[in-house]
Design an enzyme around this catalytic site. Structure first.
Site, PDB file in Angstrom:
ATOM      1  NE  ARG A  64      -2.179  -1.679   3.183  1.00 43.53           N
ATOM      2  CZ  ARG A  64      -2.653  -2.306   4.247  1.00 43.53           C
ATOM      3  NH1 ARG A  64      -3.957  -2.453   4.385  1.00 43.53           N
ATOM      4  NH2 ARG A  64      -1.850  -2.778   5.164  1.00 43.53           N
TER       5      ARG A  64
ATOM      6  N   GLY B 149       2.016  -4.983 -10.419  1.00 43.40           N
ATOM      7  CA  GLY B 149       0.742  -5.120 -11.096  1.00 43.40           C
ATOM      8  C   GLY B 149       0.203  -3.770 -11.537  1.00 43.40           C
TER       9      GLY B 149
ATOM     10  CB  THR C 179      -1.141  -9.889 -12.868  1.00 42.33           C
ATOM     11  OG1 THR C 179      -2.399 -10.556 -12.700  1.00 42.33           O
ATOM     12  CG2 THR C 179      -0.689 -10.061 -14.310  1.00 42.33           C
ATOM     13  CB  ILE C 180      -0.769 -14.274  -8.965  1.00 44.47           C
ATOM     14  CG1 ILE C 180      -0.439 -15.738  -8.812  1.00 44.47           C
ATOM     15  CG2 ILE C 180      -2.050 -13.902  -8.240  1.00 44.47           C
ATOM     16  CD1 ILE C 180       0.067 -16.074  -7.449  1.00 44.47           C
ATOM     17  CG  ASP C 181      -5.675 -12.579  -9.779  1.00 40.92           C
ATOM     18  OD1 ASP C 181      -5.901 -13.718  -9.354  1.00 40.92           O
ATOM     19  OD2 ASP C 181      -5.704 -11.564  -9.063  1.00 40.92           O
TER      20      ASP C 181
ATOM     21  CG  HIS D  12      -2.848 -15.955   1.897  1.00 43.97           C
ATOM     22  ND1 HIS D  12      -3.935 -15.993   2.732  1.00 43.97           N
ATOM     23  CD2 HIS D  12      -2.699 -14.658   1.539  1.00 43.97           C
ATOM     24  CE1 HIS D  12      -4.407 -14.768   2.911  1.00 43.97           C
ATOM     25  NE2 HIS D  12      -3.679 -13.944   2.191  1.00 43.97           N
TER      26      HIS D  12
ATOM     27  NE  ARG E 201      -0.072 -13.211  -3.604  1.00 44.90           N
ATOM     28  CZ  ARG E 201      -0.902 -12.506  -4.371  1.00 44.90           C
ATOM     29  NH1 ARG E 201      -2.193 -12.563  -4.164  1.00 44.90           N
ATOM     30  NH2 ARG E 201      -0.453 -11.756  -5.338  1.00 44.90           N
TER      31      ARG E 201
END
Lengths: 356, 356, 356, 356
Positions: C73, C108, C131-133, C277, C280
């Site tokens: 963040r 990302g 980006t793991i997605d 989790h 990842r």
């Protein structure tokens, strides 16, 4: 000789290895006929069975689960037929009608109680212990446990990389409602910094202290908590903070609960993962395949020698057996003087105990 | 207290777990100073060492090999300096100069002989057994063995799919020059049809017979052969066929030799794979991580209590120790009455023995 | 030339492989000095950095997470200093003070927005998509995705054995809040019978129908549901049954919600596992190691050729780049005409759609 | 519609995923009857086939090998019957007698030549490329390759720990007789320091120089060599040393040969492992399961649309097809300008080339 095999209770890696070993040994060494009974004792209540020959068990050694199916809740002594009587007599009649001379029953504590019931009705029974939690009495280890520990350790290996990258507190919740073996060995193997077990109520504040100390140095903490672990009643700090939820709400599991309780007490982010059903599925580890094969072979020896109404156990490195009647209704918790607990503490891991 | 740690002989999964456990336990429980000696005894002969603190062993639990390095062949009692004398006195002087009060030595049979030599020179030593082959006396299991068995079993799982698809005879050659433990447990866990061990000379013709019987039914045979297995002298059929190579040529290993010997005796294709060094590398299994941690912690306890010149062992499920002097120069073979051999035969596996 | 590297946003398998490739290529091919900036942009705001030389990146190829640390963040454009101004100017000043000529930023969508902000302030930047997605625009694949899919598939393999043994409905909830790539590929690879994605609202009743049909034949159903999947509004049957919880309560995740919604509609037991989790963390798959290495090497080429303010992408089988400015604020969902969706349906899998 | 499926040539992870996808798609979308032909074209010559229904392919997605069996060497156009004529006409007659309208043929280069032969005889054929070596023309990737690369990378991970612990040169020999794809991607993914491919003859002296440089710093070198790699003819240093074996003797493989050639040129121990058949067996990686499923589904689409005598290929990220006739007799080597070769050299890896 005609022997029936069934698997009862929850599934567990290694069940098929036992089925294979019992079947092959009885066929090869005793020329027996072997019948697989489907879905545990349900297959005796609503008869469902099939022959097991050598080709039927070829290649199942490495398969997870049980090719015979299982059922969690069918107990012929508490399952009532149309006539209001329990169906145990029907089950015995089924065995007689099929010409089955004896049963090899693979299952846990509950299954062994039923097996013993059949023994008392005159059915020759050999039990093989199945407990992924490693908590059956009389046996030092049971198959499935090593596989579950391996899943936990691999998961902790994965979570550790995230914990380190983010400087987080990562919590993994393992199986183990009453006994903490999986959490203890899995946590030790996975390099957990904190291990929390049902046998040893923990202090949230003590856990938070570990996290804060680690934050001050490296930043991440890996916590392994067994499903049945719980906080000390006197843990006032936490109770005050969780005042609006006086009963520990465990919708997301105790790991989730701990995450919520810890978050306000530590500086870094806290995340929790409930490992769940992946711990009991999948191919057994080689260790479990060998152990399950030994159990199955030993069960076949008991059958061949007519040594019925006994359950196979492992004591030290030796397969032997105990009376079925001595097993039922007991479970084996992690004793507080267990060497692994001492080792964990000696290495500086926390078991969640307040420092004196 | 100032303790030195070294790892000797071939590498093995779990060495780092021992180093971590010894280091953390000595620091936490005894406030000791711990020094890592590099490349086995070589690090005492040509001094190379470094401090081990808690952060130095963080995260090494799951790493294969040894962070300290090792060396196969440096024996200070047979390694001579410029003055023609062996360097053992120099090594002792190094320890004194560094203020090292005692050694934890992790290694196999040969390493323990050297460790005992130092003990006789007055250096307090604790030994931790390391043998991927599981063949050290006095200990039921040693770390690294489960990891090697896992590699073998996974490899057999892979080879089995090729064997089945092609209806082939597939041979996997495992480690085990003198003792067949890896071949036996790996072969059992990997579902081998034939297991050949150094302890039990095999008949090529008996193996061929198994292959031909399987060809007649399903078509494939999976053979697990330990590196040190050898054919019976009286195996006339084979000797005749291999007349031009009277001494078993093993350039490609005994597996390759067996493939050549079997091919003319069976109908299907025969292929061999020597699993090689992958069996000893890589991350230890969770079982080995826990066992190595227990060994390391127990070694630290011996150090703390001044119980030197002993080697940690596992007996049944208990960590204990034996006199260093009782270990050297012996090895533990698979006894011919071992229950797993009986189980293998009971299940219909072949151990390469001629049928009577 | 002096280049800084940082990793931003959530961790992802392959980050270290990128760091290694960028570092080695810049050192070998450009003689550059490379500095690792710690904990993402935080290491520029509260300066924390360290030199990266070849030995520093030795052996990190296979490590999960990021050796540089990351932070979810810290956005220097929205993080305010004591003077009330955002800290972006301070961050630029840090770069100038350290003599850093340019940045390689691995991250990302959000991280690329910040990277573009620095580009607008005159800092030469090369972006590497993380980006793991798998949902970043312009790149067909990104590293980490294959690793996440592998965890999902292995978990489904495990859950399948339990599902079969008990004749259960087993639900696995995967990552994927906005895009369903992990659920789609993971579900296809793991042999799911039902795959539910954010892009395609599902009908609980349609899912229940699949379960009931399978119960009638084999008894088990494997459901793979992405975190962001949701039920159709018009799903009256379910709404009625869940009347007392009008808002879908997702404390335990959508998988848990689906389990509760399905249970009354089917005959067999329903169980849910949130993979969490573990998806990842851990060592990247070989595929991801190669892809990340290619990305890192391409980033170094862009740096060497002064081709800044661009992000590396994979198009087809080719590494190329796009303008940083074209990336920010967009995401790539599974298009409803994607060939894998057609394949899934063609094979008879359900996507949770009502039958017409 | 009645379609036959067969698998030809060597086995490969993902074959079963193709069989499953073709079968399910043809049944679901076309209501077709599907027949599995056993052991490749052998099952047409000596008729052996069985129906494939949905339950027959349930659960085979993750299985290695092929449930239909395969055969390396049965070519109906070069296999002669009692009448002296080749058996291709008999095979066609078998298809007609069974009412099979078309074939889906899964195999490599050689298998596609035969498939094209049947096409010329009027049998409608769709080909699916199978090459673990990734060397078929027209397709960017084929299933099985990712699985082989994964085995290589995992093996290198294991060997690396031994290399590091002992300061050794460790050599892994991979598959790849004519094309170096497995060695290249496997070596990159496994962190090899030296990668030697058939496409790029290597200098033993250049490899030795890398080893010596690494010895001087860290001590270990990891070499990945493809089966078909070979040394430069002009490599005089080696030829002189190996004078008594003028022809490179490769009984133990080129890895073993390299070990012998390197040993006198370097200071540390050199060890070699031939990875062998484990590279092609076992469960496909999730990537390969998805790719094989896509290939199978696309093959079914070609069948449905009557688009015969074509082979499925992957171009970029798209499944499409090419004329069968364009495939036969060609193979795809690693081009010397391939980006991964540039990346390898850019990162400082050696491809065994002499330095200018």
């Amino acid at each position: 000789m005609h022997i029936g095999i069934l698997t009862g209770g929850g599934d567990c890696p290694g069940l098929n290895a036992v089925i294979r070993a019992v079947t092959l040994a009885l066929i090869n060494e005793a020329g027996a006929t072997v019948t697989g009974i489907e879905r545990g004792f349900l297959g005796l209540c609503r008869p469902a069975m099939r022959p097991l020959r050598a080709p039927d068990v070829e290649g199942i050694l490495s398969l997870g689960g049980t090719i015979l199916g299982t059922h969690n809740r069918c107990d012929p002594f508490h399952y009532f037929g149309a006539d209001g009587a329990d169906v145990s007599a029907q089950a015995v009649a089924t065995l007689q009608r099929e010409g089955i001379d004896g049963l090899v029953v693979i299952g846990g504590d509950g299954t062994m109680v039923i097996a013993e019931g059949f023994a008392r009705l005159g059915v020759p029974v050999v039990g093989v212990p199945k407990t992924i939690d490693n908590d059956l009495m009389h046996t030092d280890r049971s198959f499935g446990f090593d596989s579950a520990v391996a899943v936990v350790a691999e998961s902790l290996d994965r979570l550790a990389t995230t914990a380190k990258s983010h400087g987080r507190v990562m919590i993994a919740e393992t199986m183990g409602r009453y006994a903490g073996w999986i959490g203890l060995e899995g946590g030790m193997a996975g390099g957990a910094d904190v291990i929390l077990l049902p046998e040893l109520p923990f202090s949230v504040e003590a856990v938070a202290e570990v996290c804060r100390e680690r934050e001050a140095r490296e930043g991440d903490t890996l916590i392994c908590i067994a499903e049945g672990a719980h906080a000390l009643n006197q843990d006032q700090v936490v109770r005050a903070r969780l005042a609006d939820s006086p009963e520990p709400v465990r919708l997301g599991g105790v790991g989730q609960w701990l995450a919520q309780a810890l978050q306000p007490l530590v500086g870094s982010e806290v995340r929790s993962t409930q490992l769940g059903h992946v711990q009991r599925g999948g191919s057994p580890t080689p260790f479990d395949r060998v152990l399950a094969t030994r159990f199955g072979y030993h069960a076949a020896q008991l059958v061949r020698s007519g040594d019925f109404n006994r359950m196979v156990v492992l004591q030290g490195d030796t397969c032997t057996s105990v009376a079925l009647a001595s097993v039922a209704g007991q479970s084996r918790k992690v004793p507080l003087d267990h060497p692994l607990l001492a080792a964990a503490q000696g290495l500086g891991l926390s078991l969640g105990q307040p420092r004196v």
